[in-house]
Design an enzyme around this catalytic site. Structure first.
Site, short mmCIF file in Angstrom:
data_model
loop_
_atom_site.label_atom_id
_atom_site.label_comp_id
_atom_site.label_asym_id
_atom_site.label_seq_id
_atom_site.Cartn_x
_atom_site.Cartn_y
_atom_site.Cartn_z
N LYS A 253 0.66 -1.15 -0.13
CA LYS A 253 0.06 0.23 0.09
C LYS A 253 0.87 1.29 0.01
O LYS A 253 1.76 1.39 0.83
CB LYS A 253 -1.19 -0.06 1.18
CG LYS A 253 -1.94 -0.89 1.12
CD LYS A 253 -3.30 -0.89 1.77
CE LYS A 253 -4.34 -1.51 1.40
NZ LYS A 253 -5.08 -1.31 -0.01
N ARG A 328 -10.86 -8.57 -5.59
CA ARG A 328 -11.69 -8.77 -6.73
C ARG A 328 -11.28 -10.44 -7.09
O ARG A 328 -12.00 -11.15 -7.72
CB ARG A 328 -11.61 -7.96 -7.94
CG ARG A 328 -10.23 -7.74 -8.46
CD ARG A 328 -10.26 -6.50 -9.41
NE ARG A 328 -10.10 -5.35 -8.67
CZ ARG A 328 -9.87 -4.02 -9.20
NH1 ARG A 328 -10.02 -3.96 -10.31
NH2 ARG A 328 -9.91 -2.97 -8.41
N1 BES Z 1 -9.06 -2.78 0.49
C1 BES Z 1 -8.73 -1.99 -0.29
C2 BES Z 1 -9.83 -1.02 -0.60
C3 BES Z 1 -9.96 -0.01 0.39
C4 BES Z 1 -9.75 1.39 0.45
C5 BES Z 1 -10.84 -0.41 1.72
C6 BES Z 1 -9.69 2.26 1.53
C7 BES Z 1 -10.93 0.45 2.56
C8 BES Z 1 -10.65 1.78 2.54
C9 BES Z 1 -8.29 -2.73 -1.89
O1 BES Z 1 -7.99 -4.04 -1.65
C10 BES Z 1 -7.50 -1.81 -2.62
O2 BES Z 1 -6.38 -1.72 -2.27
N2 BES Z 1 -8.16 -1.48 -3.61
C11 BES Z 1 -7.20 -0.89 -4.52
C12 BES Z 1 -7.46 -1.22 -6.09
C13 BES Z 1 -6.50 -0.61 -7.16
C14 BES Z 1 -5.00 -1.17 -6.87
C15 BES Z 1 -6.99 -0.86 -8.40
C16 BES Z 1 -7.44 0.86 -4.50
O3 BES Z 1 -8.57 1.05 -4.45
O4 BES Z 1 -6.67 1.64 -4.45
ZN ZN Z 2 -5.92 -4.12 -1.72
#
Ligand code: BES
Ligand code: ZN
Ligand code: ZN
Length: 479
Positions: A253, A328
């Site tokens: 992240k 996903r």
């Molecule tokens: N768990 C996260 C999404 C999320 C963001 C949940 C904020 C709760 C609060 C998800 O797995 C994620 O990291 N999504 C990415 C997707 C991207 C890499 C296409 C995102 O939204 O940045």
């Molecule tokens: Zn994620």
């Protein structure tokens, strides 16, 4: 222990009371001086009003007059939050709610009070000292059925919150499955848990790929509530994202502090589990199944990496371009598995994208899907009633263009825009037969915004909110 709602006994004059009213004329039991005082307080917009009768406590709440009833109920829930604080400051154990207002406003107030009284104290050494005093809420003028439903939906929302609030140091996928099994036993919900070997034999490549970087195995839990008097012939299926912790994997992240609260990434599954609990406790005549794929997303050991191509449960090949788009991957396998039930409707819930949270913040759930519009509308109506509002986004096939891969059927990453929609369109592939393209009716709920509060937000609480349980319960109650 959660707060318990009971039917009002005759507690006599000296009991602690919340009186809900439409106007001062409703307050026959107050003295002239008290009425004057309440009137003054209402005038300076102090509502509810607290009157300390020394040997007992009185709270007077004047129902809002907005023409939108949903807002009237929401204001009652929020008002109850303030009263809850005072009740606990005064160390009251029991309170009675009564009044001349309509039943729905009374129930909304009671719901707000019960939800506000929630605490997650497991990891405080001095939990006993911190514990709220309020234990019993007596309700006047509601039916046994109302009480049953209210106890069911509030306690189940709190079950969902408990799960979200548990850190990974406790809630691994295995532990989660174990706790779900235990809950199922208590509530008469049939639960089956697939372990890693079974998941391998089912070729759930998405779930297995996400799990590769973690020392702990994945699980796949199936909850089923099938009462004899079920009104539906084809089952409803809920699918919940159960990422018990999301580091992003090797695509670690990138945003400062964004990992701090990623224990909440199983929030979608907590909502699914909570909804099952509510339905079972209220004994709703609906045949419903919940599928919970669960794992950590970690960068360790043999972690999946960008460029990998994963063979999914439905046979499709997915190119991974960001391991942080893991939700996903695991949901896809569960949605594909759901096809075997020939479902009436599938609803998935997931803290899926930052894009959803950026689009509407914590004020609503992002919804989309290919189910008939009248089904969307029913769910949206439920969301207005519970004030867990839904905002429907488009689900046009053109969004699939962003998922084209150079080397495989699709990739797990969309373009820079409309990330919540491309995520939904990714999932839709797995709801359909790969050859005929026929699938079941599908609704996708992205709860990344409202699933977790960083600071206390009225009756919705601090940290896990359990968002969605009340809405889905309302939806299945009215179906
Ligand atoms: N768990 C996260 C999404 C999320 C963001 C949940 C904020 C709760 C609060 C998800 O797995 C994620 O990291 N999504 C990415 C997707 C991207 C890499 C296409 C995102 O939204 O940045
Ligand atoms: Zn994620
Ligand atoms: Zn995630």
């Amino acid at each position: 222990m959660d707060t318990i709602y009971t039917a009002s006994k005759d507690l006599g004059e000296k009991s602690n009371h919340i009186i809900l009213c439409n106007s001062l004329n409703d307050l026959q039991s107050l003295s002239k001086e008290e009425k004057n005082y309440v009137s003054q307080q209402f005038e300076i917009k102090n509502n509810p009003v607290h009157i300390n009768k020394l040997d007992h406590q009185l709270f007077i709440y004047k129902k809002d007059t907005d023409s939108n009833v949903n807002l009237v109920w929401e204001k009652a829930r929020i008002a109850a939050h303030g009263v809850c604080k005072t009740i606990n400051n005064l160390k009251l154990k029991e309170i009675t709610i009564s009044g001349n207002v309509d039943k729905n406003t009374l129930l909304a107030f009671a719901e707000g009070l019960g939800l506000s009284n929630y605490q997650f104290l497991k990891y405080f050494s001095d939990a006993a000292n911190r514990k709220n005093s309020l234990e019993v809420i007596n309700l006047n003028g509601v039916s046994e059925k109302d009480l049953l439903d209210l106890n069911a939906v509030v306690s189940s929302t709190l079950i969902a919150r408990d799960f979200v609030n548990e850190p990974l140091s406790y809630l691994t996928a295995d532990q989660y499955a174990h706790d779900i099994l235990e809950m199922g036993e208590e509530m008469g919900i049939n639960v089956e848990v697939f372990n890693k070997t079974k998941i391998q034999s089912l070729k759930m490549g998405g779930l297995l790929a996400v799990n590769l970087g973690s020392p702990n195995p994945p699980t796949f839990s199936i909850l089923e509530w099938k009462p004899k008097n079920a009104k539906n012939t084809k089952p409803y299926v809920l699918v919940g994202k159960g990422v018990v912790y999301d580091t992003g994997g090797v695509s670690l992240k990138p945003t400062a502090n964004s990992m701090d609260y990623m224990k909440c990434d199983m929030g979608g599954s907590a909502t699914a589990v909570g909804t099952m609990a509510a339905i079972a406790q209220a004994n709703l005549p609906v045949h419903i199944i919940a599928l919970i794929p669960a794992t950590e997303n970690r960068p360790g050991g043999n972690a999946y990496v960008p460029g990998d191509v994963i063979h999914m449960h439905n046979g499709m090949m997915v190119e991974v371009l960001n391991t942080d788009a893991e939700g996903r991957m695991i949901l896809a396998d569960a949605l594909s598995y759901a096809r075997k039930y020939d479902p009436e409707l599938v609803i998935d819930m997931a803290t899926l994208t930052g894009a959803a949270a950026r689009a509407i913040g914590d004020k609503a759930i992002v919804s989309m899907g290919n189910a008939p519009q009248e089904v969307h509308d029913k769910l949206i109506e439920s969301g207005f009633r519970t004030y867990e509002r839904l905002t429907q986004f488009p689900f046009w096939d053109e969004y699939r263009d962003d998922l084209k891969s150079n080397v495989a059927d699709i990739k797990n990453l969309g373009g820079p825009e409309a990330g919540m929609i491309t995520a939904g369109k990714f999932l839709e592939y797995f709801t359909q037969d790969t050859k005929t393209k026929k699938g079941y009716p599908y609704i996708h709920l992205d709860i990344a915004g409202p699933a977790f509060n960083h600071s206390e937000k009225n009756y919705r609480g601090l940290e896990g909110t359990g968002v969605g349980v009340r809405t889905l319960f309302d939806f299945f109650k009215n179906i």
